[in-house]
Design a protein around this motif. Structure first.
Motif, PDB file in Angstrom:
ATOM      1  N   HIS A 201     -51.011   8.032  20.807  1.00 54.25           N
ATOM      2  CA  HIS A 201     -49.719   9.003  20.786  1.00 54.25           C
ATOM      3  C   HIS A 201     -48.886   8.832  19.604  1.00 54.25           C
ATOM      4  N   LEU A 202     -48.775   9.624  18.737  1.00 56.12           N
ATOM      5  CA  LEU A 202     -48.140   9.503  17.279  1.00 56.12           C
ATOM      6  C   LEU A 202     -46.933  10.254  17.457  1.00 56.12           C
ATOM      7  N   SER A 203     -45.910   9.820  16.798  1.00 57.87           N
ATOM      8  CA  SER A 203     -44.652  10.777  16.716  1.00 57.87           C
ATOM      9  C   SER A 203     -43.829  10.099  15.716  1.00 57.87           C
ATOM     10  N   PRO A 204     -44.097  10.607  14.348  1.00 57.07           N
ATOM     11  CA  PRO A 204     -43.241   9.773  13.438  1.00 57.07           C
ATOM     12  C   PRO A 204     -41.824  10.344  13.205  1.00 57.07           C
ATOM     13  N   ASP A 230     -44.553   4.382  13.775  1.00 60.70           N
ATOM     14  CA  ASP A 230     -44.942   3.386  12.451  1.00 60.70           C
ATOM     15  C   ASP A 230     -46.417   3.394  12.565  1.00 60.70           C
ATOM     16  N   PRO A 231     -46.795   4.035  11.152  1.00 64.28           N
ATOM     17  CA  PRO A 231     -48.166   4.261  11.045  1.00 64.28           C
ATOM     18  C   PRO A 231     -48.895   2.812  10.822  1.00 64.28           C
ATOM     19  N   LYS A 232     -48.172   1.916  10.183  1.00 59.32           N
ATOM     20  CA  LYS A 232     -48.718   0.519   9.910  1.00 59.32           C
ATOM     21  C   LYS A 232     -48.916  -0.259  11.346  1.00 59.32           C
ATOM     22  N   VAL A 233     -48.054  -0.037  12.298  1.00 55.41           N
ATOM     23  CA  VAL A 233     -48.143  -0.581  13.642  1.00 55.41           C
ATOM     24  C   VAL A 233     -49.255  -0.099  14.203  1.00 55.41           C
ATOM     25  N   VAL A 234     -49.628   1.131  14.006  1.00 53.13           N
ATOM     26  CA  VAL A 234     -50.855   1.843  14.533  1.00 53.13           C
ATOM     27  C   VAL A 234     -52.116   1.038  13.869  1.00 53.13           C
ATOM     28  N   PHE A 235     -51.952   0.954  12.410  1.00 50.54           N
ATOM     29  CA  PHE A 235     -53.261   0.544  11.875  1.00 50.54           C
ATOM     30  C   PHE A 235     -53.633  -0.898  12.258  1.00 50.54           C
ATOM     31  N   MET A 332     -50.713   9.344   9.403  1.00 48.84           N
ATOM     32  CA  MET A 332     -51.003   9.355  10.662  1.00 48.84           C
ATOM     33  C   MET A 332     -52.222  10.221  11.101  1.00 48.84           C
ATOM     34  N   THR A 333     -52.485  11.234  10.263  1.00 50.41           N
ATOM     35  CA  THR A 333     -53.612  12.100  10.305  1.00 50.41           C
ATOM     36  C   THR A 333     -54.855  11.462  10.000  1.00 50.41           C
ATOM     37  N   ASP A 334     -54.676  10.776   8.915  1.00 47.92           N
ATOM     38  CA  ASP A 334     -56.014   9.809   8.477  1.00 47.92           C
ATOM     39  C   ASP A 334     -56.330   8.694   9.625  1.00 47.92           C
TER      40      ASP A 334
END
Length: 547
Positions: A201-204, A230-235, A332-334
């Protein structure tokens, strides 16, 4: 070991007979079918949520197209609806299945049109030409109504309305887990928990999500899922330790090596001078058969391998800088696309609470709602602009926000998913990407904007614009060039999606035959709102949606 001529001939005949019988082939074909089934089973569900509805004339086809009638609203662009003339195109082809009956016992049908009819220059102002390469893989749906009356809400598009109910309906409303979580805890969908978790679940910019979980207990307590911002945390969580970092090649079917070896054995056996002419002909026939099988195995389309994406920069997106908003959402999309291709998880939600629009011809970052923006014309308040519909510059801001979402989020995701996976299908073909909204027409719960992409392996009949509104009914009232007329319950979309993923009613119904989600028209008085739906159809999928 030494054979005499007689025994050697018997041996060759036995060898030839055993090989010609090909005892491995039934299992070989079975493995191939099993592999196909496994590929088909890897279905994904991705939901994108935007806010404050859509401008009807800018979201749906609303320009003159040969063969279609325009519901022309007249010269007064701002003055609101005029009867049923909302400025959109009327569709004339009836769906093959009815939508049910109203209380007058009159059966009614939705209408549809091929999306290719609106390709030049694009479906609509918001759904513009950037979507044209994907028209055959899209479903644009109109006339899906939330049953209870809701205001701004988190989980409505996936089945949890309770947080947004108004007019006294909240206390009486049941709370349901959202359908993404029903899928996430279904053993048929996930035989075991994937390495990336049951859902992502992503919510910038805001740790909010429109997903509500029940941890697998349909009647248990429901809690809102917390999103990653945070996209870096997801990565780091999903990809930092992915091995190998350069990607893994598509697995080679071991049956291909087996067939190759058998064909080589046959070719060698065929050259043996002691084989009779009849044996040579028999061997020749089976070499031909195996050659066809070999060609099929070799013709498996190339696939896009699992590859670790580039690490994005860390950002919690606290401001409204348009370049930063764009960068974070693209990251996030990538990450979603890469997680799909690596099969790290199969359920995703993306909350678009911040976006980029146009103000005086320049990019401007927007937040949907901020306390400092309430009651003033601050250009960064998306919510305020949506309420000021009668002011054309404000309306244009909302349109530009959604145009940005089309290009920078929806189309970008489709491009990254529409690459070969297996069996001639792409990752997009085996997925369902749903772009929905918290509200329908003019902050009401009617005709919630819904765009879907992907057919889930051929389950849905895509490439169409379907309108489920019963235009033969009278409208209760008109506003913002739109009118309140019954369509079909949004609950039927839930049923369509759950069944498309292989779930049976027993997997999602609390009581047999009741369908899914809140089915009562709480907060909708019959004298003011359209509430005449067919209760006998509430547990059924949407009509004429699947192949």
């Amino acid at each position: 070991m030494k054979f005499d001529r007689q025994h050697r001939r018997f041996f060759l005949q036995g060898l030839g007979g055993a090989m010609l019988a090909l005892p491995f082939l039934p299992s070989l074909m079975g493995d191939e079918k099993k592999a196909h089934a496994q590929n088909a089973a890897k279905k994904r569900f991705i939901t994108i949520k935007s806010y404050s509805a859509q401008n009807i004339r800018d979201w749906y086809p609303s320009r003159a197209v040969q063969g279609y009638t325009l519901r022309d609203y007249g010269a007064d662009e701002v003055g609101g609806g005029n009867g049923k003339r909302d400025g959109t195109l009327a569709l004339s082809q009836k769906l093959r299945e009815s939508s049910g009956k109203h209380s007058d016992n009159k059966e009614y049908f939705g209408t549809y049109a091929p999306l290719t009819d609106f390709a030049n220059p694009g479906i609509s102002k918001i759904l513009g030409p950037a979507l044209n390469p994907f028209l055959s893989k899209l479903l644009l749906l109109r006339g899906l109504d939330f049953m209870p009356m809701t205001n701004h809400n988190d989980g409505g598009i996936l089945g949890n309305y309770k947080g947004g109910s108004i007019d006294g309906g909240a206390a009486a409303m049941e709370e349901f887990p959202t359908i993404d979580q029903v899928l996430a805890y279904n053993s048929g969908f996930y035989p075991q928990t994937p390495s990336g978790g049951r859902s992502l679940h992503l919510s910038p910019g805001r740790a909010n999500t429109f997903s509500y979980t029940h941890q697998g207990n349909l009647t248990g307590p429901v809690t809102q899922v917390t999103a990653d911002i945070d996209p870096k945390v997801v990565f780091d969580r999903l990809f930092a330790n992915l091995v190998p970092p350069g990607g893994t090649p598509p697995p080679v079917d071991p049956n291909k090596y087996l067939v190759d070896r058998v064909v080589a054995d046959y070719a060698s056996l065929k050259q043996n001078p002691r084989l009779s002419m009849a044996d040579q002909q028999t061997v020749e026939r089976h070499i031909g058969f195996l050659a066809e099988l070999q060609a099929r195995l070799n013709a498996t389309p190339s696939t896009v391998a699992c590859t670790r994406p580039n690490a994005p920069a860390s950002s919690t997106l606290q401001g409204t800088d348009p370049a930063e908003i764009t960068r974070v959402f693209e990251s996030m999309t990538d990450l979603i696309a890469a997680a799909v291709q690596c099969d790290l998880t199969r359920i995703f939600t993306l909350d678009v609470y911040k976006a980029v629009g146009q103000v005086n011809g320049a990019d401007q970052g927007f937040e949907h709602s901020c306390a400092s923006c309430q009651g003033n014309p601050n250009p960064t308040d998306w919510h305020r602009a949506a309420h000021d519909w009668d002011q054309i510059p404000q309306r244009d801001k909302v349109v530009s926000l959604n145009e940005w979402m089309t290009r920078k989020i929806f189309v970008r995701l489709l491009e990254k998913l529409d690459v070969p996976e297996a069996d001639g299908k792409t990752y997009l073909d085996n997925s369902l990407v749903l772009w929905g909204n918290e509200l329908g027409m003019n902050h009401l719960s009617y005709s919630v904007p819904t765009l879907m992409a992907g057919s889930l392996g051929g389950h849905f009949e895509t490439g169409r614009y379907i309108d489920y509104i019963d235009w033969d009914r009278s409208d209760k009232f008109s506003q913002h060039n739109g009118m309140v007329i019954e369509g079909v319950p949004y609950n039927r979309l839930f049923i369509s999606i759950l069944q498309a993923f292989g779930l049976a009613p027993s997997d999602y119904e609390r009581q047999p035959g009741v369908g899914y989600g809140e089915t009562r028209t709480l907060g909708k008085p019959a004298d003011a709102f359209a509430v005449d739906y067919d209760p006998s159809q509430i547990a059924r999928p949407l009509p004429a949606l699947r192949v």
